[in-house]
Design a protein around this motif. Structure first.
Motif, short mmCIF file in Angstrom:
data_model
loop_
_atom_site.label_atom_id
_atom_site.label_comp_id
_atom_site.label_asym_id
_atom_site.label_seq_id
_atom_site.Cartn_x
_atom_site.Cartn_y
_atom_site.Cartn_z
N LEU A 1 0.85 -1.17 0.00
CA LEU A 1 0.00 0.00 0.00
C LEU A 1 0.89 1.23 0.00
CD1 LEU A 1 -2.88 -0.92 2.50
CD2 LEU A 1 -2.80 -1.16 0.02
N VAL A 2 0.59 2.16 -0.91
CA VAL A 2 1.44 3.33 -1.13
C VAL A 2 0.69 4.57 -0.66
CG1 VAL A 2 2.72 4.65 -2.85
CG2 VAL A 2 2.49 2.17 -3.10
N PRO A 3 1.28 5.38 0.20
CA PRO A 3 0.57 6.55 0.73
C PRO A 3 0.24 7.57 -0.34
CG PRO A 3 2.89 6.63 1.36
CD PRO A 3 2.66 5.29 0.74
N VAL A 4 -1.00 8.05 -0.31
CA VAL A 4 -1.44 9.14 -1.17
C VAL A 4 -1.42 10.44 -0.37
CG1 VAL A 4 -3.35 10.07 -2.53
CG2 VAL A 4 -2.88 7.61 -2.56
N TYR A 5 -2.06 10.38 0.79
CA TYR A 5 -2.13 11.54 1.68
C TYR A 5 -2.42 11.03 3.08
CZ TYR A 5 -3.93 15.77 3.97
OH TYR A 5 -4.15 16.80 4.84
N SER A 6 -1.64 11.46 4.05
CA SER A 6 -1.85 11.05 5.43
C SER A 6 -1.95 9.52 5.50
CB SER A 6 -3.10 11.74 6.00
OG SER A 6 -3.26 11.47 7.36
N HIS A 7 -3.06 8.97 6.07
CA HIS A 7 -3.20 7.52 6.15
C HIS A 7 -4.18 6.99 5.10
CE1 HIS A 7 -6.23 9.26 8.85
NE2 HIS A 7 -6.95 8.17 8.68
N ARG A 8 -4.23 7.67 3.96
CA ARG A 8 -4.98 7.18 2.79
C ARG A 8 -3.99 6.55 1.83
NH1 ARG A 8 -8.79 8.64 6.33
NH2 ARG A 8 -9.61 10.74 6.05
N TYR A 9 -4.31 5.36 1.35
CA TYR A 9 -3.37 4.58 0.55
C TYR A 9 -4.01 4.05 -0.73
CZ TYR A 9 -0.08 4.33 4.50
OH TYR A 9 0.79 4.62 5.52
N LEU A 10 -3.18 3.90 -1.75
CA LEU A 10 -3.53 3.18 -2.96
C LEU A 10 -2.71 1.89 -3.02
CD1 LEU A 10 -3.77 5.77 -5.90
CD2 LEU A 10 -5.45 4.00 -5.36
N PRO A 11 -3.28 0.81 -3.53
CA PRO A 11 -2.46 -0.39 -3.69
C PRO A 11 -1.40 -0.16 -4.76
CG PRO A 11 -4.62 -0.69 -4.71
CD PRO A 11 -4.68 0.59 -3.94
N GLY A 12 -0.20 -0.62 -4.47
CA GLY A 12 0.88 -0.47 -5.44
C GLY A 12 0.81 -1.57 -6.47
N THR A 13 -0.14 -1.43 -7.39
CA THR A 13 -0.39 -2.44 -8.41
C THR A 13 -0.09 -1.87 -9.77
OG1 THR A 13 -2.15 -3.35 -7.03
CG2 THR A 13 -2.11 -4.04 -9.34
N ALA A 14 0.90 -2.43 -10.45
CA ALA A 14 1.29 -1.90 -11.75
C ALA A 14 0.18 -2.13 -12.77
CB ALA A 14 2.57 -2.59 -12.23
N GLY A 15 -0.02 -1.13 -13.65
CA GLY A 15 -1.03 -1.27 -14.68
C GLY A 15 -2.42 -1.16 -14.12
N GLY A 16 -3.39 -1.10 -15.00
CA GLY A 16 -4.78 -1.01 -14.56
C GLY A 16 -5.10 0.36 -14.00
N SER A 17 -6.37 0.67 -13.94
CA SER A 17 -6.82 1.97 -13.45
C SER A 17 -8.00 1.77 -12.52
CB SER A 17 -7.22 2.87 -14.61
OG SER A 17 -6.14 3.06 -15.50
N GLY A 18 -8.21 2.75 -11.66
CA GLY A 18 -9.41 2.77 -10.84
C GLY A 18 -9.35 1.97 -9.57
N HIS A 19 -8.16 1.67 -9.06
CA HIS A 19 -8.10 0.96 -7.79
C HIS A 19 -8.62 1.87 -6.67
CE1 HIS A 19 -6.03 -2.57 -9.21
NE2 HIS A 19 -5.22 -1.79 -9.91
N PRO A 20 -9.31 1.31 -5.69
CA PRO A 20 -9.88 2.13 -4.61
C PRO A 20 -8.81 2.67 -3.69
CG PRO A 20 -10.19 -0.19 -4.13
CD PRO A 20 -9.64 -0.12 -5.52
N VAL A 21 -9.10 3.82 -3.11
CA VAL A 21 -8.25 4.40 -2.08
C VAL A 21 -8.74 3.91 -0.73
CG1 VAL A 21 -7.50 6.55 -0.98
CG2 VAL A 21 -7.67 6.42 -3.47
N LEU A 22 -7.82 3.48 0.11
CA LEU A 22 -8.16 2.94 1.42
C LEU A 22 -7.72 3.89 2.52
CD1 LEU A 22 -6.93 -0.75 0.98
CD2 LEU A 22 -9.18 0.19 0.46
#
Length: 404
Positions: A124-145
């Motif tokens: 999981l890669v930080p976007v902002y504070s404790h919100r994360y995106l999965p570090g998944t190569a390719g593809g679009s639209g993964h949810p933010v956690l």
């Protein structure tokens, strides 16, 4: 409803999103800079995340990770925080994922196993504070956690939805989430679908006096292995027994069945008395094997399968309970692996085309029926239990137990 995969985020759309942010926006990261960050910290940005950072680099507050000039130690800590949070709950809150091998008694051993399993989970890669995106190569639209230890929830259908939700107050379109996040799906929508440690979600089931007694017995076995229960479940079991004239001469059964809502705190003690008066406590299996509650768990797995087949428990709910309390706790027996595979396929529904869930639920019921048609417990494994997908795909260094 499962939404189609969204179009990839463009640089123009990313810049429009950044105009919504109460942050300074610096020059975007070049392809070389992005590659260097991934190489240095050992992860891959999701496609939309990569485009977002190429459009501009938000900074000016500690919430935004500075992938260009930030403290490498701080960035490494941010990346490690989701895994460390799960490990914290393994140690202090007794958390244990149902797909892991049975939890050992020693906390240090449990932490070692959990760390090995977590090494194979998507980063999981930080976007902002404790919100994360999965570090998944390719593809679009993964949810933010939103991630805080094992308190993990969806905070946006995708990166664009998250930005609007977090920084403008716009309602999120979470119902349209289409993609999964691997291991982390367990904690949020698209994961197990039921809190597997909660009281078993079923309707009372009995067609005769024998099954009414069995219903009392199975609730006793659930209590024996430490499952939670609601007072209403014990009262319903008492009512079911009375309906089939079971134990009409006992003193406690009518009292249990007649409890009012204001008297629910008495249900557990009365249920214990009912078991004693019906002679059921004498037959509770002894915990004398290497696997805690092994005999009780096998009996409960058979009962839960019967609830699924009879329609008294939803296939997905029963499947999750069996995966957690049966397959996982019993050392992952091969005999239950086909059933667990079908449950896993159902739980990956967010990545499937529309209309695919019903056949997967039917497959769970069919496999439950197949298991019930054979000997019980199923024949012992001729060889060691199946490894989890994580174990099968990741070599383990015997020196330190870490994935290579």
């Amino acid at each position: 409803m499962i939404a189609p995969s969204p179009a990839p985020l463009t640089l123009e759309e990313a810049r429009a999103l950044q105009n919504l942010l109460p942050a300074e926006i610096g020059p975007g990261l070049t392809e070389r800079e992005l590659d260097a960050v991934e190489s240095r910290f050992g992860f891959t940005f999701a496609a939309d995340h990569r485009v977002f950072l190429a459009a501009g680099l938000p900074h000016g507050s500690h919430g935004w990770p500075d992938w260009r000039n930030g403290d490498p130690e701080d960035l490494a800590q941010r990346l490690a925080r989701p895994v460390e949070g799960v490990l914290f709950d393994v140690e202090h809150a007794r958390f244990w994922h149902p797909a892991w091998r049975p939890r050992p008694a020693e906390t240090s051993d449990a932490l070692r196993i959990a760390r090995t399993e977590l090494a194979t989970a998507p980063r999981l890669v930080p976007v902002y504070s404790h919100r994360y995106l999965p570090g998944t190569a390719g593809g679009s639209g993964h949810p933010v956690l939103s991630v805080h230890q094992t308190d993990i929830i969806f905070y946006g259908t995708d990166l664009a939805d998250y930005i609007r939700h977090e920084f403008t107050g716009r309602a999120s379109g979470l119902h349209a989430t289409h993609s999964t996040v691997g291991f982390w799906s367990y904690f949020v929508e698209g994961g197990p679908g039921v809190d597997v440690t909660a009281p078993t979600p079923h309707r009372p089931y009995a067609v005769d006096a024998q099954e009414a007694v069995e219903y009392l017995w199975m609730l006793a076995l659930e209590r024996l292995i430490g499952r939670r229960f609601r007072p209403e479940q014990l009262i319903e079991a008492g009512l079911t027994a009375l309906m089939f004239d079971v134990g009409v001469d006992t003193e406690s059964l009518p009292l249990l069945a007649g409890l009012l809502r204001t008297e629910h705190e008495s249900a557990d003690a009365l249920f214990e008395q009912v078991l004693t008066e019906l002679g059921l406590t004498e037959g509770l299996p002894a915990d004398d094997t290497d696997i805690p509650g092994e005999a009780a768990r096998w009996e409960l797995v058979r009962w839960w399968l019967r609830l699924i087949v009879s329609g008294s428990m939803a296939p997905e709910d029963g499947g999750d309970v069996i995966t957690y309390e049966g397959w996982g706790a019993l050392g992952r027996p091969r005999s239950l692996r086909p059933f667990v595979d079908k449950v896993d396929a159902y739980n990956a529904w967010a990545a499937l085309p529309r209309g695919a869930r019903e056949p997967l639920a039917d497959a769970i019921v069919a496999e439950a029926t197949h298991l019930l048609s054979g000997p019980w417990p199923p024949a012992p494994d001729p060889s060691p239990p199946d490894p989890s997908p994580a174990e099968a795909s990741s070599p383990v260094d015997p020196a330190d137990g870490s994935a290579g």
